[in-house]
Design a protein around this motif. Structure first.
Motif, short mmCIF file in Angstrom:
data_model
loop_
_atom_site.label_atom_id
_atom_site.label_comp_id
_atom_site.label_asym_id
_atom_site.label_seq_id
_atom_site.Cartn_x
_atom_site.Cartn_y
_atom_site.Cartn_z
N ILE A 10 0.81 -1.21 0.00
CA ILE A 10 0.00 0.00 0.00
C ILE A 10 0.85 1.26 0.00
N ASP A 11 0.48 2.18 -0.90
CA ASP A 11 1.01 3.54 -0.92
C ASP A 11 0.07 4.36 -0.05
N ILE A 12 0.51 4.79 1.13
CA ILE A 12 -0.40 5.43 2.08
C ILE A 12 -1.02 6.73 1.56
N GLN A 13 -0.48 7.30 0.50
CA GLN A 13 -1.09 8.49 -0.08
C GLN A 13 -2.42 8.17 -0.75
N ASN A 14 -2.68 6.91 -1.02
CA ASN A 14 -3.92 6.48 -1.66
C ASN A 14 -4.82 5.71 -0.70
N LEU A 15 -4.62 5.91 0.61
CA LEU A 15 -5.39 5.20 1.64
C LEU A 15 -6.25 6.21 2.40
N TYR A 16 -7.55 5.94 2.47
CA TYR A 16 -8.50 6.87 3.08
C TYR A 16 -9.31 6.15 4.15
N PHE A 17 -9.55 6.83 5.27
CA PHE A 17 -10.30 6.25 6.38
C PHE A 17 -11.58 7.03 6.64
N THR A 18 -12.62 6.34 7.13
CA THR A 18 -13.84 6.99 7.58
C THR A 18 -13.81 7.06 9.10
N TYR A 25 -8.69 1.88 -0.28
CA TYR A 25 -7.39 2.05 -0.91
C TYR A 25 -7.60 2.13 -2.41
N LYS A 26 -7.18 3.24 -3.01
CA LYS A 26 -7.32 3.44 -4.45
C LYS A 26 -6.02 3.03 -5.14
N ASP A 27 -6.15 2.14 -6.12
CA ASP A 27 -5.00 1.65 -6.89
C ASP A 27 -5.36 1.80 -8.36
N VAL A 31 -10.40 -0.06 -6.47
CA VAL A 31 -10.33 0.26 -5.05
C VAL A 31 -10.49 -1.02 -4.24
N VAL A 32 -9.90 -1.02 -3.07
CA VAL A 32 -10.06 -2.10 -2.09
C VAL A 32 -10.72 -1.47 -0.88
N ILE A 33 -11.80 -2.08 -0.40
CA ILE A 33 -12.53 -1.56 0.74
C ILE A 33 -12.36 -2.52 1.91
N GLY A 34 -12.12 -1.98 3.09
CA GLY A 34 -11.93 -2.84 4.25
C GLY A 34 -12.37 -2.18 5.54
N VAL A 35 -12.15 -2.85 6.63
CA VAL A 35 -12.43 -2.31 7.96
C VAL A 35 -11.17 -2.45 8.81
N THR A 36 -11.04 -1.56 9.77
CA THR A 36 -9.87 -1.56 10.63
C THR A 36 -9.93 -2.73 11.61
#
Length: 64
Positions: A10-18, A25-27, A31-36
């Motif tokens: 993962i490139d953390i510049q393309n990682l977004y949290f709610t 994660y946008k690639d 996109v890959v969607i997940g939960v913490t």
């Protein structure tokens, strides 16, 4: 690591949290969607998902 888990480079510049412990994660065009981990511990097992059909348009800030 379980079979259903996939390790991402993962490139953390393309990682977004709610604020609800979800992440996206946008690639490129994908996109890959997940939960913490916090959400995983609080929710318990995820037994089903309702996902859009491949090719459907997903709009920003609109639940799918």
């Amino acid at each position: 690591m379980e079979k259903s888990q996939k390790k991402l480079d993962i490139d953390i510049q393309n990682l977004y949290f709610t604020t609800n412990h979800e992440w996206v994660y946008k690639d490129g065009e994908s996109v890959v969607i997940g939960v913490t981990g916090i959400a995983v511990n609080n929710l318990g097992p995820i037994v089903s998902l309702d996902l859009p059909v491949e090719g459907d348009e997903i709009l920003t800030c609109v639940p799918f």
